[in-house]
Design a protein around this motif. Structure first.
Motif, PDB file in Angstrom:
ATOM      1  N   LEU A  64       0.826  -1.203   0.000  1.00 43.90           N
ATOM      2  CA  LEU A  64       0.000   0.000   0.000  1.00 43.90           C
ATOM      3  C   LEU A  64       0.862   1.257   0.000  1.00 43.90           C
ATOM      4  O   LEU A  64       0.566   2.228  -0.713  1.00 43.90           O
ATOM      5  N   ASN A  65       1.928   1.253   0.778  1.00 46.07           N
ATOM      6  CA  ASN A  65       2.791   2.435   0.812  1.00 46.07           C
ATOM      7  C   ASN A  65       3.528   2.638  -0.511  1.00 46.07           C
ATOM      8  O   ASN A  65       3.724   3.765  -0.955  1.00 46.07           O
ATOM      9  N   LEU A  66       3.935   1.524  -1.137  1.00 46.26           N
ATOM     10  CA  LEU A  66       4.572   1.653  -2.453  1.00 46.26           C
ATOM     11  C   LEU A  66       3.564   2.141  -3.487  1.00 46.26           C
ATOM     12  O   LEU A  66       3.883   2.974  -4.351  1.00 46.26           O
ATOM     13  N   ALA A  67       2.320   1.623  -3.401  1.00 47.86           N
ATOM     14  CA  ALA A  67       1.290   2.065  -4.342  1.00 47.86           C
ATOM     15  C   ALA A  67       0.965   3.538  -4.145  1.00 47.86           C
ATOM     16  O   ALA A  67       0.689   4.271  -5.104  1.00 47.86           O
ATOM     17  N   LEU A  68       1.011   3.995  -2.880  1.00 49.81           N
ATOM     18  CA  LEU A  68       0.698   5.390  -2.582  1.00 49.81           C
ATOM     19  C   LEU A  68       1.671   6.341  -3.283  1.00 49.81           C
ATOM     20  O   LEU A  68       1.296   7.427  -3.712  1.00 49.81           O
ATOM     21  N   LYS A  69       2.925   5.901  -3.431  1.00 46.71           N
ATOM     22  CA  LYS A  69       3.911   6.753  -4.103  1.00 46.71           C
ATOM     23  C   LYS A  69       3.627   6.899  -5.593  1.00 46.71           C
ATOM     24  O   LYS A  69       4.036   7.875  -6.215  1.00 46.71           O
ATOM     25  N   ARG A  70       2.960   5.915  -6.161  1.00 50.02           N
ATOM     26  CA  ARG A  70       2.761   5.896  -7.602  1.00 50.02           C
ATOM     27  C   ARG A  70       1.364   6.299  -8.036  1.00 50.02           C
ATOM     28  O   ARG A  70       0.984   6.133  -9.187  1.00 50.02           O
ATOM     29  N   LEU A  71       0.557   6.797  -7.087  1.00 49.26           N
ATOM     30  CA  LEU A  71      -0.822   7.148  -7.402  1.00 49.26           C
ATOM     31  C   LEU A  71      -0.877   8.388  -8.299  1.00 49.26           C
ATOM     32  O   LEU A  71      -0.097   9.332  -8.132  1.00 49.26           O
ATOM     33  N   PRO A  72      -1.802   8.409  -9.232  1.00 43.03           N
ATOM     34  CA  PRO A  72      -2.057   9.642  -9.989  1.00 43.03           C
ATOM     35  C   PRO A  72      -2.734  10.666  -9.070  1.00 43.03           C
ATOM     36  O   PRO A  72      -3.243  10.312  -7.999  1.00 43.03           O
ATOM     37  N   PRO A  73      -2.755  11.914  -9.442  1.00 41.31           N
ATOM     38  CA  PRO A  73      -3.372  12.950  -8.574  1.00 41.31           C
ATOM     39  C   PRO A  73      -4.885  12.828  -8.518  1.00 41.31           C
ATOM     40  O   PRO A  73      -5.618  13.621  -9.091  1.00 41.31           O
TER      41      PRO A  73
END
Length: 656
Positions: A304-313
């Motif tokens: 989840l934390n890795l995905a949070l870094k790659r989220l679109p705005p």
């Protein structure tokens, strides 16, 4: 007219030998030239090693050896020994065509001409993998059994011959009987009996009963070397040979003097103690479940934390991820409670916000108490923090609320109240001068009379029925309060309810231990390194790898300690550090670290575990990483391990 039969084929002696060798399928028999190149190949060699003759003839025989053996020059040494000594024989690992290993018995004989010129070598190989596996399993089983018997100190486990002479003696027997093995082996076991038992021939009766009935068990007085007596539980089993003949007896003795005394004097207390033992077993089960849950949470939080870094705005998508992280964090908190209950969680004293802590466990409290009893909370808007162990404090609050629930069987209310108080001088309650926070759990239940109130915090005292309470709850709360520098004060009147006051000292925030970690954006950056990550859980392994690669590092994966050691041996110094799980089958993390340090003394190691039950007395220095961990904790552990002189990490110190 006579029909002439065809003549039988004529075979030379060489032809016969050739047919013999080709017909053998249980042995690989083949020829090598003087340099080690294969020049012949029988059917046994094809079956065992997997190569057809056209695939292997002309190839060097060293391809059958492992990489390690080739590196040490074993194939060349084997030929040299065979040539100079006339024979080479060995057992060891060999490699089949498909890459699998087999345990082989190998013979190499030189072949010479009449004038002594070396023409080549005859090589005979037999696959002993099954025999080796059976032999190794038997050896390990026997070794484990010996270690088991010798390591047991609470039981005397020893052997007798058919006449009753002692033939073996373990540490448990030496500990509570007082004899060393040199003093007792060869002596008759009847010396452990009292004079009265020997006169009534009880030793002989015990052996006769065991031989005839297949087992003898009894309790009675036994005598130590110094003449003192102890009450023993004794089991004797006959040992018989392959044909049923009696070859001796196995005797197990346990000193149960204390248990007998407790049975005679405190039978009711003994029943409650058994109940507490059951709770301990539940705690062990809880700890095991929490360990597996920790691994799952580590994967969820990491991803989840890795995905949070790659989220679109996208604010809505970010909110969903944030909510998931919060839920996973709550799961991690629950896991810590489970581990604390099982006494497998490392506990530390930190500044605790009491109202926040209780609000955070409000759902747990209401589920534990039940919907029919309302729970109220009254806290001031601002309350100083207390210096306590948060996990233990949660358990204390839960314990007090459950006790309050049990005291209100007909219904009522439970209220939690907190207030700040200042003690100017030591009072009758034993509180030293200083600032305190008083947390009260108030119920409107049955209350206690003066006699019951005086005993309420004593160990094993309970007003509940058998099986409904251990009598340890309030005594544990009392001990927690004392160790925290506070007090447990009970106030109660029969028919008017009970108030349990937990007094805890305020935290000195200037000197209190700080546990907050440095924000990830402020973490010192390391140059890229190569890390060997070892974990038997594929999900955890993949998650740790992803976090490391996101930090810019290179990762090599291993799923067991044995595989990790093989990778390190082939790495030729390209690996900078090892991150290993602790609880792995076959080889634990601590065992792996110790094995690595024997070959690579300077290798940096990080041990990841949700447990504190590690062999600290034998473990060499290593940084610990508590599961479940996120990328920031992982990065801090890397910095601490690789640059300890330039950055201090607030984690458990390295062991001496």
């Amino acid at each position: 007219m006579d029909i002439e039969k065809p003549a039988a084929p004529q075979y030379t002696l060489q032809d016969r030998y050739q047919l013999l060798v080709e017909g053998i399928v249980d042995y690989a028999i083949y020829m090598l030239d003087p340099t080690g190149v294969v020049t012949s190949w029988n059917r046994g060699a094809q079956r065992i090693k997997g190569y057809a003759d056209y695939e292997i003839i002309g190839e060097h025989f060293s391809r059958f050896y492992t990489y390690e053996d080739r590196t040490t020059g074993l194939p060349a040494r084997a030929l040299a020994i065979a040539e100079t000594e006339g024979r080479f024989e060995q057992e060891g690992w060999r490699v089949r065509k498909d890459g699998s290993l087999m345990w082989a018995h190998v013979l190499i004989d030189p072949i010479r001409s009449e004038d002594g010129t070396l023409l080549g070598f005859a090589k005979v190989t037999r696959d002993l993998s099954e025999q080796q596996a059976t032999k190794e399993a038997l050896r390990q089983s026997e070794q484990r059994f010996r270690l088991l018997v010798q390591g047991v100190q609470d039981y005397a486990i020893y052997m007798l011959d058919p006449n009753g002479q002692v033939t073996s003696w373990n540490k448990g027997a030496q500990r509570f009987k007082g004899y060393s093995d040199e003093e007792i082996i060869g002596e008759h076991f009847s010396r452990f009996y009292t004079d009265e038992d020997r006169l009534s021939e009880r030793p002989a009766t015990a052996l006769r009963t065991a031989a005839q009935a297949g087992r003898f068990e009894a309790e009675g007085w036994r005598v130590r070397k110094d003449g003192s007596r102890f009450w023993a539980n004794v089991v004797i089993d006959p040992i018989r040979g392959e044909h049923g003949e009696l070859v001796g007896f196995a005797k197990i003795t346990r000193d149960i003097t204390e248990r007998r005394d407790a049975q005679l004097a405190l039978e009711e207390t003994r029943a409650r103690f058994i109940q507490s033992q059951k709770m301990e077993a539940i705690g062990q089960l809880t700890g095991g479940v929490a360990h597996d849950f920790n691994n799952l949470l580590a994967v969820i939080l990491g991803n989840l934390n890795l995905a949070l870094k790659r989220l679109p705005p996208d604010p809505k998508l970010r909110q969903l991820i944030d909510n998931s992280i919060q839920a996973a964090d709550r799961g991690a908190t629950l896991t810590k409670r489970m581990l604390a209950f099982a006494r497998r969680q490392e506990l530390s004293t930190t500044p605790v916000d009491v109202p926040d802590l209780i609000r955070g466990m409000s759902d747990l409290l209401q589920r534990s108490i039940g919907a029919n009893i309302p729970v109220g909370m009254h806290f001031p808007l601002k309350l100083p923090r207390v210096l306590a162990d948060a996990n233990q404090l949660e358990l204390v609050v839960l314990n007090l609320c459950v006790n309050a629930r049990d005291a209100t069987p007909a219904g009522g209310t439970i209220t939690l109240v907190a207030r700040e108080a200042f003690i100017t001088a030591e009072d009758v309650r034993g509180l030293k001068p200083g600032n305190y926070v008083c947390l009260s759990v108030i119920d409107t239940g049955e209350g206690m009379d003066a006699e019951t109130l005086a005993k309420a915090a004593e160990p094993f005292f309970t007003t509940k029925g058998v099986g409904k309470g251990t009598g340890l709850g309030l005594s544990m709360v009392h001990g927690f309060a004392e160790q925290s520098g506070g007090r447990l004060i009970l106030k109660s009147t029969k028919g008017q309810g009970t108030t349990a006051e937990l007094w805890l000292p305020e935290a000195d925030l200037g000197n209190a231990p700080q546990t907050e970690q440095q924000p990830e954006d402020e973490l010192p950056r390391l140059d890229p390194v190569t890390a060997l990550v070892v974990d038997d859980d594929a999900l955890v392994l993949m998650n740790t790898t992803a976090m490391l690669e996101d930090l810019g590092h290179t990762v090599v994966e291993a799923t067991s300690g044995e595989q990790a050691l093989r990778i390190l041996r082939r790495s030729k110094g390209t690996i900078d550090l090892v991150i290993t799980d602790q609880m792995m089958p076959g080889m634990t993390g601590t065992q792996l670290v110790e094995a690595i340090r024997t070959e690579h003394p300077d290798m940096v190691a990080i041990l990841a575990s949700g447990y504190t039950e590690l062999p600290e007395d034998t473990l060499i220095p290593v940084t610990r990483l508590t599961k479940p961990f996120g990328q920031s904790e992982l990065a801090l552990a890397l910095v601490t391990s690789l640059r300890p002189e330039g950055f201090a990490l607030p984690v458990r110190p390295k062991l001496p």
